[in-house]
Design a protein around this motif. Structure first.
Motif, PDB file in Angstrom:
ATOM      1  N   PRO A  19      33.936  48.937  54.467  1.00 34.02           N
ATOM      2  CA  PRO A  19      35.086  48.058  54.241  1.00 34.02           C
ATOM      3  C   PRO A  19      34.976  46.795  55.097  1.00 34.02           C
ATOM      4  CG  PRO A  19      35.792  50.325  54.609  1.00 34.02           C
ATOM      5  CD  PRO A  19      34.327  50.273  54.917  1.00 34.02           C
ATOM      6  N   LEU A  20      35.212  45.670  54.474  1.00 36.63           N
ATOM      7  CA  LEU A  20      35.154  44.399  55.189  1.00 36.63           C
ATOM      8  C   LEU A  20      36.534  44.037  55.713  1.00 36.63           C
ATOM      9  CD1 LEU A  20      32.953  42.417  52.657  1.00 36.63           C
ATOM     10  CD2 LEU A  20      32.242  43.235  54.894  1.00 36.63           C
ATOM     11  N   THR A  21      36.569  43.533  56.919  1.00 35.35           N
ATOM     12  CA  THR A  21      37.828  43.093  57.501  1.00 35.35           C
ATOM     13  C   THR A  21      37.842  41.569  57.563  1.00 35.35           C
ATOM     14  OG1 THR A  21      36.997  43.061  59.779  1.00 35.35           O
ATOM     15  CG2 THR A  21      37.890  45.161  58.953  1.00 35.35           C
ATOM     16  N   ARG A  22      39.039  41.010  57.696  1.00 34.98           N
ATOM     17  CA  ARG A  22      39.154  39.562  57.837  1.00 34.98           C
ATOM     18  C   ARG A  22      38.452  39.077  59.105  1.00 34.98           C
ATOM     19  NH1 ARG A  22      42.028  36.894  54.242  1.00 34.98           N
ATOM     20  NH2 ARG A  22      43.386  38.066  52.871  1.00 34.98           N
ATOM     21  N   GLN A  23      38.461  39.902  60.139  1.00 34.40           N
ATOM     22  CA  GLN A  23      37.794  39.524  61.391  1.00 34.40           C
ATOM     23  C   GLN A  23      36.280  39.409  61.185  1.00 34.40           C
ATOM     24  OE1 GLN A  23      40.083  41.997  61.136  1.00 34.40           O
ATOM     25  NE2 GLN A  23      41.807  40.991  62.160  1.00 34.40           N
ATOM     26  N   GLU A 134      49.554  36.970  38.911  1.00 36.65           N
ATOM     27  CA  GLU A 134      49.198  38.367  39.119  1.00 36.65           C
ATOM     28  C   GLU A 134      48.738  38.539  40.556  1.00 36.65           C
ATOM     29  OE1 GLU A 134      47.246  40.842  35.962  1.00 36.65           O
ATOM     30  OE2 GLU A 134      45.602  40.816  37.422  1.00 36.65           O
ATOM     31  N   SER A 135      49.118  39.642  41.175  1.00 37.75           N
ATOM     32  CA  SER A 135      48.718  39.934  42.554  1.00 37.75           C
ATOM     33  C   SER A 135      47.363  40.641  42.548  1.00 37.75           C
ATOM     34  CB  SER A 135      49.766  40.810  43.237  1.00 37.75           C
ATOM     35  OG  SER A 135      49.383  41.079  44.567  1.00 37.75           O
ATOM     36  N   GLN A 136      46.460  40.166  43.394  1.00 37.73           N
ATOM     37  CA  GLN A 136      45.153  40.789  43.573  1.00 37.73           C
ATOM     38  C   GLN A 136      44.961  41.120  45.044  1.00 37.73           C
ATOM     39  OE1 GLN A 136      42.482  41.486  41.215  1.00 37.73           O
ATOM     40  NE2 GLN A 136      44.294  41.362  39.907  1.00 37.73           N
ATOM     41  N   ASN A 137      44.270  42.226  45.311  1.00 35.69           N
ATOM     42  CA  ASN A 137      43.999  42.647  46.673  1.00 35.69           C
ATOM     43  C   ASN A 137      42.734  41.952  47.164  1.00 35.69           C
ATOM     44  OD1 ASN A 137      43.062  44.129  48.976  1.00 35.69           O
ATOM     45  ND2 ASN A 137      44.388  45.812  48.376  1.00 35.69           N
ATOM     46  N   ILE A 138      42.866  41.090  48.162  1.00 35.58           N
ATOM     47  CA  ILE A 138      41.729  40.383  48.747  1.00 35.58           C
ATOM     48  C   ILE A 138      41.653  40.780  50.222  1.00 35.58           C
ATOM     49  CG2 ILE A 138      40.613  38.150  49.142  1.00 35.58           C
ATOM     50  CD1 ILE A 138      41.141  38.620  46.162  1.00 35.58           C
ATOM     51  N   LEU A 139      40.585  41.500  50.581  1.00 33.13           N
ATOM     52  CA  LEU A 139      40.405  41.975  51.956  1.00 33.13           C
ATOM     53  C   LEU A 139      41.632  42.717  52.475  1.00 33.13           C
ATOM     54  CD1 LEU A 139      38.513  38.970  53.605  1.00 33.13           C
ATOM     55  CD2 LEU A 139      37.557  41.164  52.843  1.00 33.13           C
ATOM     56  N   GLY A 140      42.183  43.578  51.607  1.00 34.24           N
ATOM     57  CA  GLY A 140      43.274  44.440  52.023  1.00 34.24           C
ATOM     58  C   GLY A 140      44.654  43.811  51.992  1.00 34.24           C
ATOM     59  N   GLN A 141      44.742  42.569  51.531  1.00 35.75           N
ATOM     60  CA  GLN A 141      46.048  41.910  51.480  1.00 35.75           C
ATOM     61  C   GLN A 141      46.335  41.435  50.055  1.00 35.75           C
ATOM     62  OE1 GLN A 141      46.294  38.782  54.368  1.00 35.75           O
ATOM     63  NE2 GLN A 141      46.264  40.171  56.106  1.00 35.75           N
ATOM     64  N   PRO A 142      47.578  41.616  49.574  1.00 35.66           N
ATOM     65  CA  PRO A 142      47.919  41.117  48.239  1.00 35.66           C
ATOM     66  C   PRO A 142      48.013  39.589  48.235  1.00 35.66           C
ATOM     67  CG  PRO A 142      49.847  42.053  49.315  1.00 35.66           C
ATOM     68  CD  PRO A 142      48.686  42.302  50.224  1.00 35.66           C
ATOM     69  N   VAL A 143      47.419  38.994  47.223  1.00 38.27           N
ATOM     70  CA  VAL A 143      47.437  37.537  47.071  1.00 38.27           C
ATOM     71  C   VAL A 143      47.883  37.224  45.649  1.00 38.27           C
ATOM     72  CG1 VAL A 143      46.063  35.422  47.135  1.00 38.27           C
ATOM     73  CG2 VAL A 143      45.534  37.280  48.724  1.00 38.27           C
ATOM     74  N   THR A 144      48.880  36.357  45.501  1.00 43.82           N
ATOM     75  CA  THR A 144      49.357  35.974  44.175  1.00 43.82           C
ATOM     76  C   THR A 144      48.472  34.863  43.617  1.00 43.82           C
ATOM     77  OG1 THR A 144      51.621  36.579  44.736  1.00 43.82           O
ATOM     78  CG2 THR A 144      51.316  35.106  42.845  1.00 43.82           C
TER      79      THR A 144
END
Length: 198
Positions: A19-23, A134-144
């Motif tokens: 899993p990739l993190t934002r960090q 539509e909401s998509q999960n990008i690096l574990g966070q929902p993005v509209t």
């Protein structure tokens, strides 16, 4: 500027299946995408070279994808490869939000070549359709994001495919996509996780 050997080293850090993190992504010195080819795992791919609007992404096993404004236009090193995409100057993809606001036509005529088999000059006709937010999960966070589908018709093959693009509502940049490289060929999912800054 660091050379391509450094880029390949970064791509080979073993991020696939982890899993990739934002960090982790913030720490990368390169632009990056997450790539899923067909039924394979999601892998990290970093930017090896930018030539104008064409961005060349390399995977840890040294395969390459070339994108232009979020469209996959060429591949190298895969079992089946897209080797040419025509009429890119007329592609409405980078202008979809503006075209939608102006109620203009969102169609595109192109042609593609593939290998192996030297299959060349096959024309395609595309029509884009707005699908809303539509909401998509990008690096574990929902993005509209703003969703568009692209219906692609290959008359010679009597086949129709559907590509899907999710765009930033602010910039119109493609953040995520699911694109077929051709009829009967794998679907490729690309998620932009660290944009290229020119």
């Amino acid at each position: 500027m660091q050379d391509i050997s450094d880029t390949l080293r970064v791509a080979a850090l073993g991020y696939n299946d982890v899993p990739l993190t934002r960090q982790q992504i913030t720490a990368l010195p390169y632009a990056a995408i997450q790539l899923k080819w067909g039924h394979g795992p999601r892998v990290l791919s970093v930017l090896a070279l930018a030539e104008g609007d064409k961005l060349k992404w390399v995977t840890q096993d040294k395969k390459m994808l070339v994108t232009q404004h979020g469209r996959l236009i060429k591949t190298l090193g895969f079992e089946q490869n897209l080797v040419y995409t025509g009429n890119l100057a007329a592609d409405p993809l980078p202008h979809l939000l503006t075209l939608l606001q102006q109620r203009q036509d969102m169609r595109w005529a192109s042609e593609q070549d593939w290998q192996p088999g030297y299959i060349s000059g096959y024309a395609s006709l595309s029509r884009f359709e707005y699908q809303g937010e539509e909401s998509q999960n990008i690096l574990g966070q929902p993005v509209t994001l703003i969703k568009f589908t692209e219906q692609v018709r290959y008359a010679k093959f009597d086949r129709q495919l559907q590509n899907t693009f999710w765009l930033s509502p602010d910039s119109g940049e493609v953040i995520k996509s699911r694109q077929f490289i051709g009829p009967g060929l794998p679907e490729v999912e690309i998620t932009l996780i660290k944009p290229y800054q020119s």
